[in-house]
Design a protein around this motif. Structure first.
Motif, PDB file in Angstrom:
ATOM      1  N   GLU A 230      20.002  15.588 -73.794  1.00 47.07           N
ATOM      2  CA  GLU A 230      20.353  15.566 -72.533  1.00 47.07           C
ATOM      3  C   GLU A 230      19.233  14.672 -72.041  1.00 47.07           C
ATOM      4  N   PHE A 231      19.724  13.613 -71.242  1.00 44.68           N
ATOM      5  CA  PHE A 231      18.937  12.411 -70.678  1.00 44.68           C
ATOM      6  C   PHE A 231      19.590  11.684 -69.563  1.00 44.68           C
ATOM      7  N   ASP A 232      18.760  11.155 -68.695  1.00 40.62           N
ATOM      8  CA  ASP A 232      19.331  10.202 -67.850  1.00 40.62           C
ATOM      9  C   ASP A 232      19.549   8.870 -67.989  1.00 40.62           C
ATOM     10  N   GLY A 233      20.863   8.506 -68.191  1.00 37.56           N
ATOM     11  CA  GLY A 233      21.398   7.164 -68.550  1.00 37.56           C
ATOM     12  C   GLY A 233      22.772   7.122 -68.579  1.00 37.56           C
ATOM     13  N   LEU A 234      23.115   6.125 -69.309  1.00 33.58           N
ATOM     14  CA  LEU A 234      24.609   5.541 -69.281  1.00 33.58           C
ATOM     15  C   LEU A 234      25.021   5.600 -70.623  1.00 33.58           C
ATOM     16  N   LEU A 235      26.554   5.483 -70.702  1.00 31.29           N
ATOM     17  CA  LEU A 235      27.030   5.440 -72.180  1.00 31.29           C
ATOM     18  C   LEU A 235      27.993   4.198 -72.057  1.00 31.29           C
ATOM     19  N   ASP A 236      28.245   3.536 -73.123  1.00 31.97           N
ATOM     20  CA  ASP A 236      29.119   2.201 -73.290  1.00 31.97           C
ATOM     21  C   ASP A 236      30.478   3.202 -73.542  1.00 31.97           C
ATOM     22  N   ARG A 237      31.355   2.967 -72.832  1.00 28.92           N
ATOM     23  CA  ARG A 237      32.865   3.635 -73.128  1.00 28.92           C
ATOM     24  C   ARG A 237      33.492   3.299 -74.345  1.00 28.92           C
ATOM     25  N   GLU A 238      33.662   2.173 -74.464  1.00 31.88           N
ATOM     26  CA  GLU A 238      34.333   1.789 -75.893  1.00 31.88           C
ATOM     27  C   GLU A 238      33.707   2.199 -77.326  1.00 31.88           C
ATOM     28  N   LYS A 239      32.281   2.308 -77.056  1.00 30.34           N
ATOM     29  CA  LYS A 239      31.615   2.783 -78.246  1.00 30.34           C
ATOM     30  C   LYS A 239      31.576   4.211 -78.544  1.00 30.34           C
ATOM     31  N   PHE A 240      31.549   4.797 -77.277  1.00 25.84           N
ATOM     32  CA  PHE A 240      31.896   6.510 -77.322  1.00 25.84           C
ATOM     33  C   PHE A 240      33.151   6.625 -77.877  1.00 25.84           C
ATOM     34  N   GLU A 241      34.176   5.848 -77.509  1.00 28.40           N
ATOM     35  CA  GLU A 241      35.576   6.301 -77.949  1.00 28.40           C
ATOM     36  C   GLU A 241      35.575   6.166 -79.398  1.00 28.40           C
ATOM     37  N   VAL A 242      34.925   5.381 -80.005  1.00 29.51           N
ATOM     38  CA  VAL A 242      34.684   4.980 -81.573  1.00 29.51           C
ATOM     39  C   VAL A 242      33.913   6.163 -82.064  1.00 29.51           C
ATOM     40  N   THR A 306      22.536  12.517 -88.849  1.00 23.55           N
ATOM     41  CA  THR A 306      23.671  10.985 -88.770  1.00 23.55           C
ATOM     42  C   THR A 306      24.234  11.324 -87.127  1.00 23.55           C
ATOM     43  N   LEU A 307      24.503  12.255 -86.768  1.00 24.34           N
ATOM     44  CA  LEU A 307      24.743  12.648 -85.356  1.00 24.34           C
ATOM     45  C   LEU A 307      24.147  11.848 -84.463  1.00 24.34           C
ATOM     46  N   GLU A 308      23.050  12.159 -84.364  1.00 22.94           N
ATOM     47  CA  GLU A 308      21.771  11.645 -83.472  1.00 22.94           C
ATOM     48  C   GLU A 308      21.824  10.095 -83.424  1.00 22.94           C
ATOM     49  N   ALA A 309      22.038   9.672 -84.737  1.00 22.40           N
ATOM     50  CA  ALA A 309      21.811   8.013 -84.999  1.00 22.40           C
ATOM     51  C   ALA A 309      23.058   7.582 -84.468  1.00 22.40           C
ATOM     52  N   SER A 310      24.318   7.986 -84.767  1.00 21.13           N
ATOM     53  CA  SER A 310      25.459   7.390 -84.329  1.00 21.13           C
ATOM     54  C   SER A 310      25.548   7.472 -82.828  1.00 21.13           C
ATOM     55  N   PHE A 311      25.249   8.520 -82.062  1.00 20.35           N
ATOM     56  CA  PHE A 311      25.219   8.807 -80.608  1.00 20.35           C
ATOM     57  C   PHE A 311      24.280   7.648 -80.048  1.00 20.35           C
ATOM     58  N   ALA A 312      23.057   7.413 -80.897  1.00 21.80           N
ATOM     59  CA  ALA A 312      22.071   6.469 -80.072  1.00 21.80           C
ATOM     60  C   ALA A 312      22.877   5.112 -79.880  1.00 21.80           C
ATOM     61  N   GLN A 313      23.814   4.653 -80.888  1.00 21.97           N
ATOM     62  CA  GLN A 313      24.272   3.548 -80.614  1.00 21.97           C
ATOM     63  C   GLN A 313      25.428   3.299 -79.480  1.00 21.97           C
ATOM     64  N   VAL A 314      25.591   4.693 -78.939  1.00 24.80           N
ATOM     65  CA  VAL A 314      26.540   4.698 -77.869  1.00 24.80           C
ATOM     66  C   VAL A 314      25.981   4.300 -76.344  1.00 24.80           C
ATOM     67  N   VAL A 315      24.592   4.527 -76.515  1.00 26.04           N
ATOM     68  CA  VAL A 315      23.867   4.623 -75.138  1.00 26.04           C
ATOM     69  C   VAL A 315      23.530   3.269 -74.726  1.00 26.04           C
ATOM     70  N   SER A 316      23.982   2.822 -73.361  1.00 27.89           N
ATOM     71  CA  SER A 316      23.833   1.465 -73.026  1.00 27.89           C
ATOM     72  C   SER A 316      22.509   1.540 -72.239  1.00 27.89           C
ATOM     73  N   GLU A 317      22.118   2.719 -71.791  1.00 26.60           N
ATOM     74  CA  GLU A 317      20.868   2.621 -70.827  1.00 26.60           C
ATOM     75  C   GLU A 317      20.257   3.969 -70.830  1.00 26.60           C
ATOM     76  N   LYS A 318      19.150   4.235 -71.209  1.00 25.33           N
ATOM     77  CA  LYS A 318      18.364   5.581 -71.262  1.00 25.33           C
ATOM     78  C   LYS A 318      17.156   5.459 -70.730  1.00 25.33           C
ATOM     79  N   ARG A 319      16.935   6.221 -69.506  1.00 22.42           N
ATOM     80  CA  ARG A 319      15.750   6.242 -68.772  1.00 22.42           C
ATOM     81  C   ARG A 319      14.614   7.381 -69.144  1.00 22.42           C
ATOM     82  N   ASN A 320      15.168   8.630 -69.415  1.00 22.60           N
ATOM     83  CA  ASN A 320      14.425   9.732 -69.989  1.00 22.60           C
ATOM     84  C   ASN A 320      15.376  10.720 -70.530  1.00 22.60           C
TER      85      ASN A 320
END
Length: 324
Positions: A230-242, A306-320
């Motif tokens: 749970e965080f305040d931020g944004l995701l990259d749509r194309e990376k999330f789809e992958v 592994t899930l956490e590491a993979s999801f981290a690659q999807v995050v384009s902006e994370k504030r907290n």
């Protein structure tokens, strides 16, 4: 298309006679945590025995008898669902227990109509397979059961404690070949966590997490694990789809409220059951703008790191925020 969160989540439960469908309904009701779940119980005979076994108040228990909900009682079912959804206080969820002879596919057109009308959101299709008696069935009955199971999101291989390991392996192999897009879960008394059943609008308030991320209920603590963030931020749509395409096979259930960098003011609901995933708009019904995401899987194969590491690659902006 009506807004997704305004629709009532609906699940269907199928299975051959005596497989444990009503037991599964009661397992779900027992984990409802005070939420209101309306149950439709269908029995092909003139007397609906299962109706009396469902453990909920009479006003939220609807008997569809002397016919099959997938054919002769279909209109009654649709009319009843609409009536409940239009109530001033609509239910938190709807569960449909089909008769033991029903073909799960026969309800698809009615569910699609209800979804298009903005009444319900089809969250998951579950099928209960009686592992203890499966090997003794006639070929035609066994073939029908596998055929029905294959069109469901989750197949519960119930009564697995009564089956020898070799027999369980054969059933699993058969399902893997015939139903490659269904998640198979071995159960005793249809004991399954409710968070695996409901998607974007979970009704469970009883499940909490320990530091080890195991689902802490007496029945499920040793069986399922979860990872969430749970965080305040944004995701990259194309990376999330992958990322989303990589989830089937690694988990049983995933769901979340997402925000993408190309449309930050348009929150989306993500829901994955087995191999079926959806992303649809979420209305702005709450002040929180946080991204919230949870993944649930079997403890023996779940890899939270592994899930956490993979999801981290999807995050384009994370504030907290933080992950569990």
């Amino acid at each position: 298309m009506p807004e997704a969160a305004a629709r009532v989540p609906l699940i269907t439960i199928g299975g051959f006679l005596g497989a444990g469908k009503t037991t599964l309904v009661n397992q779900i009701l027992g984990q409802a945590g005070g939420q209101r779940i309306v149950v439709f119980v269908n029995d092909f005979g003139a007397i609906n025995i299962d109706y009396d076994l469902v453990q909920t108040r009479d006003a939220d228990r609807i008997s569809l008898k002397n016919g099959c909900v997938c054919c002769s009682l279909n209109d009654d079912f649709v009319e009843s669902v609409v009536g409940f959804v239009k109530q001033t206080e609509s239910p938190d969820a709807i569960v449909v227990e089909a008769s033991g002879i029903a073909d799960p596919r026969a309800l698809d057109s009615s569910l699609a109509m209800l979804e298009t009308a903005g009444m319900v959101r089809s969250d998951a299709k579950l099928y209960v397979l009686d592992a203890a008696n499966f090997q003794d069935l006639e070929f035609d009955d066994a073939e029908t059961i596998i055929d029905h199971a294959a069109v469901n999101d989750i197949v519960l291989m119930n009564k697995s404690d009564l089956v020898q390991p070799e027999a369980r392996r054969k059933i699993n192999d058969l399902l893997a070949e015939a139903a490659p897009y269904s998640q198979v879960v071995e159960t005793v008394n249809c004991d399954i966590a409710i968070d695996m059943v409901f998607g974007a609008a979970p009704v469970s308030s009883k499940i909490t997490k320990s530091s080890g991320n195991e689902l802490q209920t007496p029945q499920h603590a040793k069986t399922y694990q979860s990872w969430s963030c749970e965080f305040d931020g944004l995701l990259d749509r194309e990376k999330f789809e992958v990322f989303a395409m990589s989830l089937p096979g690694k988990c049983l259930r995933a769901k979340g409220i997402l925000r993408f960098s190309d449309a930050p003011e348009e929150p989306q609901l993500f829901n994955l059951v087995g191999y079926r995933a959806t992303v649809e708009p979420k209305p702005r019904t709450e002040a929180s703008a946080l991204i919230r995401f949870v993944v649930i899987g079997l403890a023996e194969t779940f890899d939270a790191a592994t899930l956490e590491a993979s999801f981290a690659q999807v995050v384009s902006e994370k504030r907290n925020g933080a992950s569990d």
